[in-house]
Motif scaffolding. Sequence first.
Motif, PDB file in Angstrom:
ATOM      1  N   THR A 257       0.812  -1.222   0.000  1.00  0.00           N
ATOM      2  CA  THR A 257       0.000   0.000   0.000  1.00  0.00           C
ATOM      3  C   THR A 257       0.848   1.276   0.000  1.00  0.00           C
ATOM      4  N   ASN A 392      -6.456  -0.225   1.161  1.00  0.00           N
ATOM      5  CA  ASN A 392      -6.050  -1.106   0.070  1.00  0.00           C
ATOM      6  C   ASN A 392      -6.732  -0.733  -1.236  1.00  0.00           C
ATOM      7  N   ASN A 435      -1.904  -5.019  -3.730  1.00  0.00           N
ATOM      8  CA  ASN A 435      -2.278  -3.611  -3.713  1.00  0.00           C
ATOM      9  C   ASN A 435      -1.523  -2.790  -4.758  1.00  0.00           C
TER      10      ASN A 435
END
Length: 580
Positions: A257, A392, A435
């Motif tokens: 992320t 996310n 992600n």
Amino acid sequence: MKRKYLKRKLVIICIQEGYMERMLSQLKEIFSDKVEIRGITVKNLMKEKIDPDEILLLSNQSIVPMVKTFFQDIKKYILIKRSVNLMNMKKLWLLPKGQKILVINDTDLNTKEVVEELRECIFEHDYYGYPMNNPIPKEIDYVITPGEMQFIPEGVKNVIDIGPRVIDLETIMKLFEILGFEYDHVWIMKRYMKALSLLTQDEPMDKMHLLNKIDTKANYYFSDMISYSEKIENTIQMAKKMAKDEKNIHIYGEIGTGKTLLAQAIHNESKRKEKVFIMVDCSLMSEKTLENKLFGYEDEASKNKVPSLLELADGGTLCLEAINGLSFKLQNRLLQVIKENKLTRNNGIEPILIDVRLITTSTVNILGLVKEGEFSKELFYRMSPYALRLHNLNEENVQLEALIEGYLKNNLKREELIIEEDAIQILKNHKWRGNVRELFNVLAHIACMDVSRIDKSDLPFYIKTNEVVDEKIFDHTVQKKTIDVEKMIKEIERRGFLEESLKILNVFHGGKEAYKAYGRLSLKKKLEEIHIYLTEQQLRLKLEWLKDLGLLNVRKGRAGTILSRKGKEFLKELENRKLE
């Protein structure tokens, strides 16, 4: 003496960061301020650029195809030749003549090279290359290793570590010629020997020396962050405000992320931006190694005093990744440092004052660990007066097109690349377990194609498959999340055989595609066809290691060994990221 001062640029590309740092230290000492020298690890190739006037120095032949993939206009490069560091040979020189010496290195090929070098320069002894994983012969007097102590079997005595190998003189001479400098050989030899002296095992451990050996710069800014949802935009704006303060910050988010990117941006927005920024991953080291790194140590016998990362980051920022990896013992020591703004090194006596801002990251909810009694409650509140969460990529209202457009334009310089609607829809429907990092790897994959438009047929296989079967492509009892390639590579490198392991996995991948399984003998023959020569004992151990990592399914009898789902996913991720 005629000296021609021409400013040149040199880039060294290596697989392992530690090896790269040693090579950089050696080159910078030799060429001083006459050459701009920088290093790139293969995992960072995607975000780097090579200028036409930069000369490439590659650590080994195996990374040449990868480098050419990223920098297609590169035609000339130099391969590093290595040699033993003669400055570390004192113990060997002092031995009585005629000793039987066993040489142990990370691979049989590297062992053979060290044996040949030792026979040339210190010829008074008898040297034997150690076939990996074989018993140590009883008639051996001494064992020598070039910085690979992890391969020495337990209980072996009379071990001499001659330190890691260095760039050899022939490579340095070639560099002087290519760089256009005209120095006589005596001058070059003096510089070369001086550089070797700084790479000896007795190298200084003072703060400035250690700072020169590690990465102390934050490379990302808030301008590098792409706002792809309202939640992310709110997080970025909040982080900018927090950056101006001096309080510690904790960042929580799933794998990929962008936690370390945000940490660097915060540092570069803070009052400490002119000071150092140091990162350390708490999940990749043993407790003892991490303790020495974080808090430093003093060795009374050798008089060594090694500063801690907390000391090296004094005045700046220390980012502790995967903070949940700290044991209770280290949690309590860190808590004491935060409370008192001072530390005492391991085996030390005098407390040392420090001024460090901590940024911590985790992929798990630390507050949940606190409630379960697995993390210190007081440390949690001390390290997170400010807390940020990175959401996310699979949450609602994510503007995927904006993220794709921004990354193609700002990072990959492919703003002219058009992604057709059928491909966009597949990307939108994909479950991004890795992600943003996973998405960026996919974009890097398609950006390497020599086309101006991308449709669904150009997407990586595992992305396209989701168009039909979506979740069914993954066996969730075995594989619950996208492989963290960087972490897996570090784990394989820790065991010392990255290149060989990738060759082994690729053989099994070819077998799986042809519905074949391999036993050790047939695998050994396959590897020898690509010039990888291993004993049966070596191969058995390497297969066990790869099995332990979950990359292979080793079956008994004639059933043979096959690539696991995790192993297949690992190779796909490597292909997407253009790693080995």
